[in-house]
Design an enzyme around this catalytic site. Structure first.
Site, mmCIF file in Angstrom:
data_model
loop_
_atom_site.group_PDB
_atom_site.id
_atom_site.type_symbol
_atom_site.label_atom_id
_atom_site.label_comp_id
_atom_site.label_asym_id
_atom_site.label_seq_id
_atom_site.Cartn_x
_atom_site.Cartn_y
_atom_site.Cartn_z
ATOM 1 N N LYS A 186 0.827 -1.209 0.000
ATOM 2 C CA LYS A 186 0.000 0.000 0.000
ATOM 3 C C LYS A 186 0.862 1.260 0.000
ATOM 4 O O LYS A 186 0.501 2.278 -0.604
ATOM 5 C CB LYS A 186 -0.952 -0.019 1.188
ATOM 6 C CG LYS A 186 -2.057 -1.071 1.067
ATOM 7 C CD LYS A 186 -2.994 -1.028 2.254
ATOM 8 C CE LYS A 186 -4.197 -1.963 2.063
ATOM 9 N NZ LYS A 186 -3.823 -3.376 1.993
ATOM 10 N N GLU A 189 -3.765 6.552 8.439
ATOM 11 C CA GLU A 189 -4.678 7.309 7.588
ATOM 12 C C GLU A 189 -5.794 7.892 8.448
ATOM 13 O O GLU A 189 -6.117 7.362 9.512
ATOM 14 C CB GLU A 189 -5.320 6.407 6.528
ATOM 15 C CG GLU A 189 -4.457 6.107 5.342
ATOM 16 C CD GLU A 189 -5.205 5.290 4.291
ATOM 17 O OE1 GLU A 189 -4.647 5.146 3.198
ATOM 18 O OE2 GLU A 189 -6.315 4.799 4.563
ATOM 19 N N ARG A 248 -5.537 -8.440 -10.228
ATOM 20 C CA ARG A 248 -6.085 -9.740 -10.629
ATOM 21 C C ARG A 248 -7.564 -9.565 -10.964
ATOM 22 O O ARG A 248 -8.108 -8.475 -10.852
ATOM 23 C CB ARG A 248 -5.950 -10.730 -9.469
ATOM 24 C CG ARG A 248 -6.578 -10.182 -8.177
ATOM 25 C CD ARG A 248 -6.670 -11.186 -7.078
ATOM 26 N NE ARG A 248 -7.026 -10.599 -5.803
ATOM 27 C CZ ARG A 248 -8.239 -10.225 -5.434
ATOM 28 N NH1 ARG A 248 -9.252 -10.370 -6.286
ATOM 29 N NH2 ARG A 248 -8.474 -9.705 -4.242
#
Length: 497
Positions: free
Chosen positions: A118, A202, A294
């Protein structure tokens, strides 16, 4: 440009069967792998060839990268499709496939690596003016510095594992005095789950929607977005119901999110099918969350509204062919809803259930699709994800798609194990869902297992009342025949005349 003549599916269950079907329609031979627990699975029967890869535990079977590549060499396989889960986002697996001279039906190993972290993903997309949730852009190593950052962002904050997913290594911190304890827990869980203790901070968005954009890119650099999917109905950070398009996304917002998603794909030179996930706040501001490199479990709803077979596109892109369409060619056709049917008991905190599918009858009719890997009489193995199937509806608009789904749930007959079908029906009938005014906290806010018990009790009472009414009616209707002095035999002879 390569030609794929034989493809191995490095997966199991419904996604393996779904890939096999598209490959066969393209004239491509298929090879299935299976564990000892899956010897009688449908994907094994439908493939042209099948090889036992090992014992039931996935670590000894479906995660055996070297064995899978060895099978490919022995059987003259050209390409490997990883499906989702297992090795689908494993950088080393993608590299090994390429090094072995095989084709990986997916993006480059480099793209997987960048988007698998991330923090690396945040850094990569920072050049493309993509909205980001306020927070740190690097791993936290100093508790005091981290506390200062949390204060500047403002509580509540979210501590997240950089290599995380599925809610693991994630902690919400409401106030400063809880920070250190939650930080230690997040790092510990990240280490045990992913072997990487890197975490970042965050701003915590308390009532978020989870909306994602499907992208397709070819190896010539062309990238398009195939609109959005609404994935906010979740439990334990796992999706339960998805739909396309989202009931809250306007054309202007859709274009902005699509453009941002293409920017994310460009940031890692992406090709193949991928999904860019966004978190959306109550004011409908959207922020980049992550990219899944994916095929997604919920891809059928996108296929329904676009008419595009994503698996076939993946294979064509892997062969080096350019996209056969541009952004302007893509249109939304109707509405589609998907429910994930899990072998779980929603009346008992969604605990997984195992057993035999004593009855298993799929729903049919207009606009209904079932992606599954089971038949009546088969056992649900304890070793893998408890998803039995994906039930998908398509209609001219959202209302029709929802009503078709409710009808299909009523037709779906499964006995022998508990499933989430009743829970999904409850959600679909709920005013918050129907209005589109829901977020990722829907299950926590609006659902309890006892609600299904109450509905079942009401249904039983309704049936009993209807039966009593029917019996009374029959009794009343039979009296005039006796009162009129007309025997059943005389009445019968009158009908003959």
């Amino acid at each position: 440009m390569a030609q794929i003549n034989k493809i191995l599916i490095a997966n199991r269950g419904e996604i393996a069967l779904r890939i096999i079907r598209s490959a066969k329609e393209m004239g491509i031979k298929t090879v299935a792998i299976f564990s000892e627990a899956d010897r009688n699975a449908l994907h094994v029967r439908h493939a042209d060839e099948a090889v036992c890869i090992g014992p039931p535990p996935s670590s000894e079977s479906y995660l055996q990268a070297d064995k899978i590549i060895s099978i490919c060499k022995d059987l003259g396989v050209d390409a490997i499709h990883p499906g989702y889960g297992f090795l689908s986002e494993n950088t080393d697996f993608a590299k090994k496939i390429s090094d072995a001279g095989l084709i990986f039906v997916g993006p480059s190993a480099e793209a997987i690596e960048v988007m698998g972290s991330k923090l690396a993903a945040k850094n990569a997309v920072s050049k493309y003016d993509i909205p980001m949730v306020p927070g740190t852009d690097k791993a936290i190593t100093n508790i005091k510095e981290a506390k200062k950052t949390a204060q500047s962002i403002g509580y509540p904050i979210l501590i997240k594992a950089s290599a995380g997913g599925g809610g693991k290594g994630m902690r919400v911190v409401e106030k400063e005095e809880d920070f250190e304890e939650q930080m230690e827990r997040a790092v510990s869980e990240a280490l045990s789950s992913f072997g990487d203790g890197a975490v970042f901070i965050e701003k915590y968005i308390s009532s978020p929607k989870h909306i994602e954009i499907q992208v397709l890119g070819d190896q010539q650099g062309n990238i398009v977005y195939l609109f959005e999917r609404e994935c906010s109905i979740q439990r334990r950070h796992q999706k339960v119901i998805e739909e396309a398009p989202s009931p809250v996304v306007s054309p202007k917002m859709r274009e902005a999110m699509g453009t941002a998603a293409i920017g994310v794909a460009k940031a890692c030179n992406y090709y193949g099918a991928g999904t860019v996930e966004f978190i959306v706040d109550e004011q409908l501001n959207f922020y980049f969350l992550e990219m899944n490199t994916r095929l997604q479990v919920e891809h059928p709803v996108t296929e329904n509204i676009t008419g595009i077979d994503l698996v076939k596109e993946q294979i064509r892109i892997a062969e080096g062919k350019p996209l056969g369409f541009e952004q302007k060619d893509l249109k939304i056709h109707g509405h589609s809803v998907e429910v994930r049917v899990y072998a779980e008991d929603p009346k008992n905190n969604f605990l997984p259930d195992i057993g035999t599918l004593q009855t298993y009858i799929r729903p049919q009719g207009p606009g209904i699709r079932v992606d599954d890997g089971f038949e009546q009489g088969m056992d649900i193995p304890i070793y893998y994800d408890p998803m039995i199937s994906k039930l998908i509806s398509h209609g001219k608009d959202r209302e029709e798609a929802i009503q078709r789904m409710i009808r299909a749930i009523d037709e779906y007959e499964i006995t022998g194990i508990a499933t989430t079908l009743d829970c999904c029906k409850y959600v679909l009938n709920h005013e918050a869902f129907l209005s589109g005014k829901f977020d990722t906290n829907f299950i926590d806010k609006h659902f309890k297992g006892e609600y299904l018990e109450e509905e079942a009790s009401m249904d039983t009472k309704s049936i009993a009342a209807a039966l009593a009414s029917h019996l009374m009616t029959q009794s009343t209707e039979s009296k005039p025949l006796i009162n009129n002095g007309t025997s059943a035999q005389k009445q019968k002879s009158k009908w003959k005349n």
